[in-house]
Design an enzyme around this catalytic site. Sequence first.
Site, PDB file in Angstrom:
ATOM      1  N   SER A   1       0.574  -1.623  -0.144  1.00 22.78           N
ATOM      2  CA  SER A   1      -0.009  -0.507   0.123  1.00 22.78           C
ATOM      3  C   SER A   1       0.766   0.995  -0.164  1.00 22.78           C
ATOM      4  O   SER A   1       1.972   1.218   0.362  1.00 22.78           O
ATOM      5  CB  SER A   1      -0.968   0.161   1.202  1.00 22.78           C
TER       6      SER A   1
ATOM      7  N   GLU B   1       6.250  -0.470  -5.760  1.00 27.51           N
ATOM      8  CA  GLU B   1       5.265  -0.664  -6.152  1.00 27.51           C
ATOM      9  C   GLU B   1       3.932  -0.638  -4.704  1.00 27.51           C
ATOM     10  O   GLU B   1       3.486  -1.611  -4.959  1.00 27.51           O
ATOM     11  CB  GLU B   1       4.800  -2.183  -7.040  1.00 27.51           C
TER      12      GLU B   1
ATOM     13  N   CYS C   1      -3.457  -4.444  -7.113  1.00 29.58           N
ATOM     14  CA  CYS C   1      -3.167  -2.892  -7.055  1.00 29.58           C
ATOM     15  C   CYS C   1      -3.512  -2.344  -9.253  1.00 29.58           C
ATOM     16  O   CYS C   1      -4.627  -1.300  -8.775  1.00 29.58           O
ATOM     17  CB  CYS C   1      -1.807  -3.027  -7.508  1.00 29.58           C
TER      18      CYS C   1
HETATM   19  C1  SIN Z   1      -0.200  -6.293  -8.135  1.00 30.73           C
HETATM   20  O1  SIN Z   1      -1.904  -6.003  -8.091  1.00 30.73           O
HETATM   21  O2  SIN Z   1       0.553  -5.714  -6.717  1.00 30.73           O
HETATM   22  C2  SIN Z   1       0.213  -7.487  -9.381  1.00 30.73           C
HETATM   23  C3  SIN Z   1      -0.984  -6.950 -10.287  1.00 30.73           C
HETATM   24  C4  SIN Z   1       0.081  -7.858 -11.406  1.00 30.73           C
HETATM   25  O3  SIN Z   1       1.043  -7.973 -11.938  1.00 30.73           O
HETATM   26  O4  SIN Z   1      -1.015  -7.714 -12.791  1.00 30.73           O
END
Ligand code: SIN
Length: 475
Positions: free
Chosen positions: A227, A248, A282
């Site tokens: 987060s 990230e 995310c």
């Molecule tokens: C994430 O939700 O942090 C990664 C999503 C993804 O790699 O597709």
Amino acid sequence: MAEQLLIGGTWRDGAEGNRIDVFDPATDELITSVAAGTPADAVAAVDAAAVAQKKWAATAPRQRSEVLRACWQKMMDHSDELADLIVREHGKPLADAKGEIAYAAEFFRWNSEEAVRIHGSIGTAPSGAHKIIVHHHPIGVVVVVTPWNFPAAMITRKAAPALAAGNSIVVKPPRETPLTALRIAELMGEAGLPDGVVNVVPTTSSGAWFDAAVEHPATRMVSFTGSTEVGRILLRRSADRVLKTVMELGGNAPFIVFEDADIDAAVEGAMVAKMRHSAETCTAANRFFAHEAVVEEFTQKFAAAMAAVKVGNGFDAGVTCGPMISAKAIDDIASLVDRAVSAGASVATGGGSMEGPGHFFVPTVLGGVAANSPITRHEIFGPVAPVISFTDTDSMIAQANNTEMGLAAYVYTTDIGQGLAVGERLESGLVGLNRGAMSDPAAPFGGMKQSGLGREGASEGIYEFCETQYIAASW
Ligand code: SIN
């Protein structure tokens, strides 16, 4: 099952003998427990990583490449077993878990191919006085902190480029899903990775663990996925030692449907963008902007597709949405839905949680959501889709960009020129044009604004784990 700490190639219990209980979110039952590391264990892991890194950095790139390729092969050879572990500790449907293992393993294959292509450059200074030689060194020991939503892929997305460039790592996997991380580390050892290059130390005292790891003088970098709230804390702590960071962080992705879009294709894309990996990504579409000419058709078809989703235990046939990770996650999602409804949204389908055991939420579509409704300002991290109607493209783009987050965005239109022009105006690190999924080890993944710093994947991903050195040379 690997259930201990991995430090310097040795599996052992934590300094204080504590354990972390790991639960199945579909049943709330205890699966097992793993050793919990202390701050002293984090320090021991950095010590081991520092020793191993020197030797690893001195190996030929071809040798590193071959070990990484063997890691890919090992993961693929054990993909059923690893997918089972993911379903047990995370809960996502088996097909998603298998998809995650292929995605996670691919980071090893891609980076094994990149390990032999970490090129610098040579040029002549404009004055003609000397040559400018630029090359790239490994950065050293990297502390890797990963989330529970992708128990395998978020580790390999960091580990593979870090190792390809000649670094060693100390991983703190999430307490919810440590089993996959430990098993992958075991397989990496079997694939030929030298002792100490990868160390894995789960813990229950994350803050103290992290402080101990980053205060260690050998640590040179932090790579984190999670987060934005936690990312800010780790950035502050890393700043004291001026550590390089790759972050990230959270998202709040807009999903835009223009009036000329193929609505069936948009609904199909919306289902992927919202629901992949049980809607706990995310990159998940968080706000659906549909042009007023198509908003009714889109909402109706999208609600029908969401109502048809089978929710349940990830091992059960036909299930495409598993449990949420915890009871707290369910409460947070329910509170966002309640607040949206109080602010005037209507429930097109779903709207609440399901009976336990386990933490399940009914896939939900909300219509008539006001652009400034509280639900549009928070990352939902669950199977809830608020739909907002728009008429004017400029104001819709302003609303889409009206967030501190900037990870992913999606655009559906049959006018590719319009799609690309809108894509360029969206303040987002990733844009899906007529696509509901974008993640690819060969593409740079990362966010703008408070969604992150740096990129993972592609060749950019490897250079994040390198120091650039310039040599001015005359001869
Ligand atoms: C994430 O939700 O942090 C990664 C999503 C993804 O790699 O597709």
